[in-house]
Design a protein around this motif. Structure first.
Motif, PDB file in Angstrom:
ATOM      1  N   PRO A   1       0.804  -1.224   0.000  1.00  0.00           N
ATOM      2  CA  PRO A   1       0.000   0.000   0.000  1.00  0.00           C
ATOM      3  C   PRO A   1       0.839   1.277   0.000  1.00  0.00           C
ATOM      4  CG  PRO A   1      -0.019  -1.024   2.175  1.00  0.00           C
ATOM      5  CD  PRO A   1       0.650  -1.995   1.249  1.00  0.00           C
ATOM      6  N   ARG A   2       2.080   1.199   0.446  1.00  0.00           N
ATOM      7  CA  ARG A   2       2.925   2.395   0.491  1.00  0.00           C
ATOM      8  C   ARG A   2       3.302   2.874  -0.903  1.00  0.00           C
ATOM      9  NH1 ARG A   2       7.731   1.048   4.580  1.00  0.00           N
ATOM     10  NH2 ARG A   2       8.372   3.105   3.853  1.00  0.00           N
TER      11      ARG A   2
ATOM     12  N   ASP B   1       2.966  -1.344 -10.842  1.00  0.00           N
ATOM     13  CA  ASP B   1       2.149  -0.223 -10.376  1.00  0.00           C
ATOM     14  C   ASP B   1       0.706  -0.475 -10.828  1.00  0.00           C
ATOM     15  OD1 ASP B   1       0.746   2.398 -10.588  1.00  0.00           O
ATOM     16  OD2 ASP B   1       2.659   3.198  -9.896  1.00  0.00           O
ATOM     17  N   VAL B   2      -0.238  -0.546  -9.882  1.00  0.00           N
ATOM     18  CA  VAL B   2      -1.608  -0.897 -10.263  1.00  0.00           C
ATOM     19  C   VAL B   2      -2.308   0.220 -11.017  1.00  0.00           C
ATOM     20  CG1 VAL B   2      -1.880  -2.560  -8.398  1.00  0.00           C
ATOM     21  CG2 VAL B   2      -2.586  -0.196  -8.042  1.00  0.00           C
TER      22      VAL B   2
ATOM     23  N   ALA C   1       8.829  -9.689  -0.888  1.00  0.00           N
ATOM     24  CA  ALA C   1       7.848  -8.882  -0.161  1.00  0.00           C
ATOM     25  C   ALA C   1       8.490  -7.582   0.287  1.00  0.00           C
ATOM     26  CB  ALA C   1       7.327  -9.650   1.056  1.00  0.00           C
ATOM     27  N   PRO C   2       7.680  -6.554   0.508  1.00  0.00           N
ATOM     28  CA  PRO C   2       8.243  -5.282   0.979  1.00  0.00           C
ATOM     29  C   PRO C   2       8.716  -5.364   2.429  1.00  0.00           C
ATOM     30  CG  PRO C   2       5.845  -5.157   0.841  1.00  0.00           C
ATOM     31  CD  PRO C   2       6.239  -6.450   0.217  1.00  0.00           C
ATOM     32  N   ARG C   3       9.727  -4.553   2.744  1.00  0.00           N
ATOM     33  CA  ARG C   3      10.214  -4.386   4.119  1.00  0.00           C
ATOM     34  C   ARG C   3       9.622  -3.109   4.718  1.00  0.00           C
ATOM     35  NH1 ARG C   3      16.663  -5.073   3.419  1.00  0.00           N
ATOM     36  NH2 ARG C   3      16.690  -4.786   5.683  1.00  0.00           N
TER      37      ARG C   3
ATOM     38  N   PRO D   1      -6.161  -0.578  -3.356  1.00  0.00           N
ATOM     39  CA  PRO D   1      -6.465   0.211  -2.154  1.00  0.00           C
ATOM     40  C   PRO D   1      -7.598  -0.373  -1.322  1.00  0.00           C
ATOM     41  CG  PRO D   1      -6.099   1.648  -4.035  1.00  0.00           C
ATOM     42  CD  PRO D   1      -6.123   0.245  -4.577  1.00  0.00           C
ATOM     43  N   GLY D   2      -8.572  -1.006  -1.984  1.00  0.00           N
ATOM     44  CA  GLY D   2      -9.679  -1.630  -1.269  1.00  0.00           C
ATOM     45  C   GLY D   2      -9.499  -3.111  -1.022  1.00  0.00           C
TER      46      GLY D   2
END
Length: 288
Positions: free
Chosen positions: A23-24, A42-43, A61-63, A245-246
């Protein structure tokens, strides 16, 4: 509400896997295991950045502080926000590699390992803590694959692909500890065509399972009952997760390996499933 399936990312990935929502950055992290690539889409724009690596990459995965963590052939590797390698945890011998991986509710990273030819009993389940110390949690597995947790974190799910079953464990979400022996949630006889692969859990606690060789994702109740099947227009669906986002779009990865482009032109692409009427669970960033 009508379910719609479309191509989100058109690509001929040899073995696309492991979509994770960030989400960031408003982006989806995923990998091509055989192609040795980490990809970030990028969505909003559909643009995909690709990071090549020297080893097979099972998942990424993101940190929490930026950058990425990845489960790779030799173990685990960390990338800082500028894309530089700043951590390495080499724990696996030659002939063994990491496969699917996911962050648990406390932000610790879990990954399954397997023998390259999927020899029975050679696989394991690992936990990487925030101090970058790895712990072998389960042994005597074959091809540990999709991972997920119930909405309250009290149940851990693990796919054993070669055995065609989904396992269920009691779980302590505070200490990131498995607290019960495995029980079989979904057995081989209750699975539709194909091999069970990656999975996601939605906010109601239902499981969404990608079927390798089955051209579909399947929804199961927390009790293991098949609720519905969503066809996906490619043979080798590999993994899925709720993104956006949802958290209301299910993105499904796929594999192009050994498939004829003339017969399966979208194999290796990432598919977007809309209109399911459910939302997913947020996947925490790795806190290490």
């Amino acid at each position: 509400m009508t379910v719609q399936v479309s191509v989100a990312v058109s690509r001929r990935a040899e073995c696309g896997e492991g979509p994770i929502w960030n989400p960031r950055t408003n982006a989806v992290h995923w990998v091509d295991i055989v192609g040795k690539q980490m990809l970030v889409t990028d969505v909003a724009t559909g643009a995909t950045d690709v990071v090549d690596y020297a080893e097979m990459v099972g998942a990424a995965a993101p940190r929490a502080d930026g950058g990425m963590v990845a489960a790779v052939a030799s173990g685990f590797v960390g990338f800082d926000a500028d894309g530089r390698v700043d951590r390495r945890v080499d724990i696996l011998p030659e002939g063994i590699r990491m496969n699917d991986a996911k962050t648990d509710p406390a932000g610790r990273y879990w990954a399954g390992s397997c023998e390259l030819g999927f020899a029975p009993g050679r696989g394991g389940l690992w936990r990487l803590d925030e101090d970058w110390q790895p712990r072998l949690v389960l042994t005597d597995l074959t091809l540990p694959n999709g991972l997920g947790w119930s909405p309250d974190g009290s149940v851990f799910y693990l796919v054993e692909t070669q055995g065609r079953r989904i396992l269920r464990f009691g779980f302590d979400p505070q200490s990131s500890t498995i607290i019960s022996a495995a029980s079989v949630l979904v057995d081989s006889a209750d699975l539709p065509e194909g091999l069970p692969d990656g999975l996601a859990v939605d906010a109601r606690g239902h499981l969404w399972l990608a079927s390798y060789g089955g051209s579909a994702v399947h929804e199961f109740s927390p009790e293991g009952m098949l609720v519905r099947t969503v066809p996906v227009p490619t043979r080798q669906t590999t993994s899925c997760n709720f993104v956006g986002p949802g958290l209301d779009e299910l993105w499904v990865t796929s594999a192009a390996a050994q498939l004829d482009p003339a017969v399966d032109p979208d194999a290796g692409s990432v598919f977007r499933v809309e209109g399911l009427g459910v939302v997913g669970l947020a996947t925490p960033a790795f806190r290490g």
